[in-house]
Design an enzyme around this catalytic site. Structure first.
Site, short mmCIF file in Angstrom:
data_model
loop_
_atom_site.label_atom_id
_atom_site.label_comp_id
_atom_site.label_asym_id
_atom_site.label_seq_id
_atom_site.Cartn_x
_atom_site.Cartn_y
_atom_site.Cartn_z
N TYR B 135 0.90 -1.17 0.00
CA TYR B 135 0.00 0.00 0.00
C TYR B 135 0.93 1.20 0.00
O TYR B 135 0.85 2.05 0.84
CB TYR B 135 -0.82 -0.11 1.29
CG TYR B 135 -1.93 0.87 1.55
CD1 TYR B 135 -2.97 1.07 0.63
CD2 TYR B 135 -1.99 1.56 2.76
CE1 TYR B 135 -4.01 1.93 0.92
CE2 TYR B 135 -3.03 2.42 3.06
CZ TYR B 135 -4.04 2.59 2.13
OH TYR B 135 -5.08 3.45 2.43
N HIS B 140 -2.01 7.55 -3.26
CA HIS B 140 -3.18 6.68 -3.13
C HIS B 140 -3.66 6.62 -1.68
O HIS B 140 -4.85 6.79 -1.40
CB HIS B 140 -2.83 5.27 -3.63
CG HIS B 140 -3.91 4.25 -3.36
ND1 HIS B 140 -5.15 4.30 -3.95
CD2 HIS B 140 -3.93 3.17 -2.54
CE1 HIS B 140 -5.89 3.28 -3.52
NE2 HIS B 140 -5.17 2.59 -2.66
N ARG B 149 -11.67 8.84 5.73
CA ARG B 149 -11.35 9.20 7.11
C ARG B 149 -11.31 10.72 7.24
O ARG B 149 -12.27 11.39 6.91
CB ARG B 149 -10.04 8.51 7.53
CG ARG B 149 -10.25 6.99 7.71
CD ARG B 149 -8.99 6.27 8.16
NE ARG B 149 -7.97 6.22 7.12
CZ ARG B 149 -7.79 5.21 6.25
NH1 ARG B 149 -8.58 4.15 6.31
NH2 ARG B 149 -6.85 5.25 5.33
N ASP B 240 -5.23 -5.30 -9.46
CA ASP B 240 -5.80 -5.81 -8.21
C ASP B 240 -7.29 -5.46 -8.16
O ASP B 240 -7.70 -4.51 -7.49
CB ASP B 240 -5.05 -5.17 -7.04
CG ASP B 240 -5.53 -5.67 -5.70
OD1 ASP B 240 -6.14 -6.75 -5.64
OD2 ASP B 240 -5.29 -4.96 -4.70
#
Lengths: 423, 423
Positions: B135, B140, B149, B240
């Site tokens: 990640y 991103h 968030r 993905d």
């Protein structure tokens, strides 16, 4: 196979009292010895039936088994033959071991076919394709929620709607008896300004059972709860080693990673679903009702006693947990149906673990995190020592067995020692 | 291999302008055809060099290769020989393809050795052991944090201290060209009282690159950032696939599971680390400073252009994203060092993906989630259509290539069509 006392089975093999490996069990495993290369065996009492020898001597004649199917270093090819075949093999072995069956008992190769377990080294039973860990004990999920989130709303909103799970690391799953080093990693205690890197200070076990799949699916296909058990070959004990400090710092938002993937330990004998049939039981009531694809008509919980012992180096082992597989909120059929509900494909040899199996009482919690309540209540050992988490040199032993109407079926144990962190 | 214009290499093979498969690239892959069983080839221009034929004809004489090493349905055994060997093989092939080398050019078996790519079917290049997804793009992670968030504190506290990652599903990784069905699953929109089960309504791609490990480690051992590249054989493009609605409902607290594991698509040609050497570049400054085990002296980012196209069924493809691998905050050496820092063992054929590669500008975001900003800003296609997420019948195509001083090294593409959910 008959399961009632009235039809009790007896065998010509000497089976010690309280042995997990009775004539009713007959689990499959991979063993080798000084003389023997890796191969498939079935455990009974203190012996292993060497299936290569039975095969050579023609005891599986007319079963159309592929040549050399038992001379393998994993069960994958065997269980990939399908349940009809593996069930027949197990029943044939059971028949040969019955007290009044003289075929193997009085055969000249009996000595060669029955290997002493003490002389054998047990290896990984399967080459694991993908490994998934669920989180299916409501007592465990509630304990964790109380400790780390809101005691009044311990369960997250999704928990009662699906068997929450995640993918784990297959490469670091090791068999019982293999020690491993305390993991190092990043952690950040509440009083630290920045994270540090070093040996985990909160190494923990997690008491779990895992099932092994025996049938593959195609990408895009789903398996219903009704069909799910056709895909499940058998079970092992599973110790999902966890470094709580590493896990706690890393797991948001993508879940556990280095806090888990340094090692998981399994028991080497795969107890078949058939052997566990007498211990099938109804699971807890699921409220709210689950979505239709997770409805499971047949009871799919199992009454299996589970125990955890901590043994400080060179000292007596102390039992620190007594739990039971029957407590699981989400059952194996629901786990497998959920896993494939999006079309995710299965391979023979996939492993799916239950998640920590905690019961309702404090002495049934399946991890040190819960037993010592985050380290606030040390667990007393019989040696007079205390443990908040697992220390270097400690061996953690997990045992599992089911018992009913004089029938005992058990897993043996998974035992692993923690070595100091590498320097 | 010389990389400067002054020493430009030329080949006797016709290589179309803008071909990804130049004399400087020479990626490895597994192909088959109507006449040929699965085997290892190297791509150049519109051809595949059949390494089985080169081997048969003695072109690898004196290299002490195991018999039949190229007649395999995966690269695992070949790359398991180690970098010294695979580099020699690739250099031998490069040498044979040079314009002034007559050995293969004028050999009677040249016709047999050079297979038309159009006539070949590309298969999975490796049998993947474990698959990990990182990640590692700050753009991103920031975009996701802003959306879901706190826009003011988009990055979570751990993000700048470690390359956050999680384990994914290896079984459902498929090669370019294989379509798959839209996944079904549980989701709960904000206005719903309870979750429902059905086809995902928010199917997304994620633009990633993945590396394949070529060397294993023992449980308990760690690999430093300085050693990390010895363990990395090469790269593929990685899509993905993600079902945002399923992911959003399931991912707390254990991370993505069914929202990701229904399919991931990869490009079939493995571009070696050696071929990417000319495109090595310094990554972004890491502030705060990383812990010592993550310090990486050598630049380990790569300047690789990445593009994503959406092609509605039977229509023109539209480019919707142009990003670059150089934006990665965490580099491959740091990812691999972090992964093994706790003693987690590697096997040959493990796959580690980068995570979505987003750049700083809106047209460089590597997922529909970001491009359409959670579906609030539809993306316009050249056909006049709009997309918030991916629709049934759409094909998503990812391309990647590096270009510098007249040298081009590319990945070809990973292309996959989404079929309707199964009923």
């Amino acid at each position: 196979m008959s399961q009632s006392k009235a039809n009790a089975l007896s065998t010509w093999v000497e089976v010690p009292k309280n042995s997990d490996f009775t004539i009713y069990n007959l689990p499959f495993g991979i063993f080798k010895s000084k003389k023997l290369s890796p191969r498939i065996g079935i455990a009974i009492g203190d012996k292993i039936v060497d299936l290569c020898i039975l095969d050579q001597e023609g005891f599986f004649a007319n079963m159309f088994l592929p040549e050399g199917i038992f001379l393998k270093d994993s069960l994958n090819d065997l269980i990939g033959l399908g349940k009809v075949q593996t069930r027949k093999i197990r029943e044939r072995v059971q028949d040969l071991l019955l007290a009044d069956n003289e075929k193997l008992r009085d055969h000249q190769s009996r000595g060669k076919a029955m290997v002493n377990r003490k002389e054998a080294e047990m290896l990984m039973p399967v080459k694991i394709g993908d490994y998934t860990d669920f989180y299916s004990s409501i007592e465990h999920a509630t304990n964790v929620g109380k400790m780390f989130r809101d005691p009044e709303n311990a369960l997250l909103p999704n928990w009662k709607h699906m068997p929450v799970g995640y993918h784990g690391r297959a490469s670091s799953i090791i068999p019982s008896g293999v020690p491993f080093n305390r993991p190092k990693g990043q952690f950040k205690d509440p009083d630290m300004e920045a994270p540090v890197f070093g040996p985990s200070k909160r190494l923990d076990f997690e008491l779990e059972l895992a099932f092994i799949t025996g049938k593959s699916t195609k990408l895009g296909d789903s398996v219903s709860t009704a069909e799910a058990e056709d895909y499940i070959f058998g079970f092992v004990l599973f110790n999902d080693w966890s470094a709580r400090d590493i896990q706690n710092w890393e797991y948001v938002p993508l879940g556990p990673f280095l806090g888990k993937n340094f090692a998981s330990s399994i028991s080497p004998w795969v107890v078949t679903l058939e052997a566990l049939e007498p211990f099938r039981t109804q699971g807890p009531t699921q409220e709210p009702a689950v979505l239709p694809y997770l409805k499971s008509e047949k009871p799919a919980n199992f009454d299996i006693n589970l125990e955890v012992y901590i043994q400080p180096e060179g000292k007596t082992a102390s039992k620190v947990c007594a739990s039971n597989f029957k407590y699981m909120y989400w059952n194996i059929a629901q786990q497998l149906a959920h896993h494939t509900s999006n079309g995710c494909n299965l391979n023979v040899g996939d492993m799916m673990a239950s998640g920590t199996i905690s019961g309702p009482t404090e002495d049934s919690f399946g991890s040190m995190l819960e037993l010592s309540w985050k380290g606030t209540k040390p667990v007393k050992l019989e040696t007079g020592e205390e443990r908040r988490f697992i220390e270097d040199g400690d061996t953690v032993i997990m045992k599992g067995f089911a018992e009913k109407d004089g029938i005992r079926v058990g897993f043996g144990e998974v035992s692993s020692q923690v070595l100091p962190a590498k320097t």
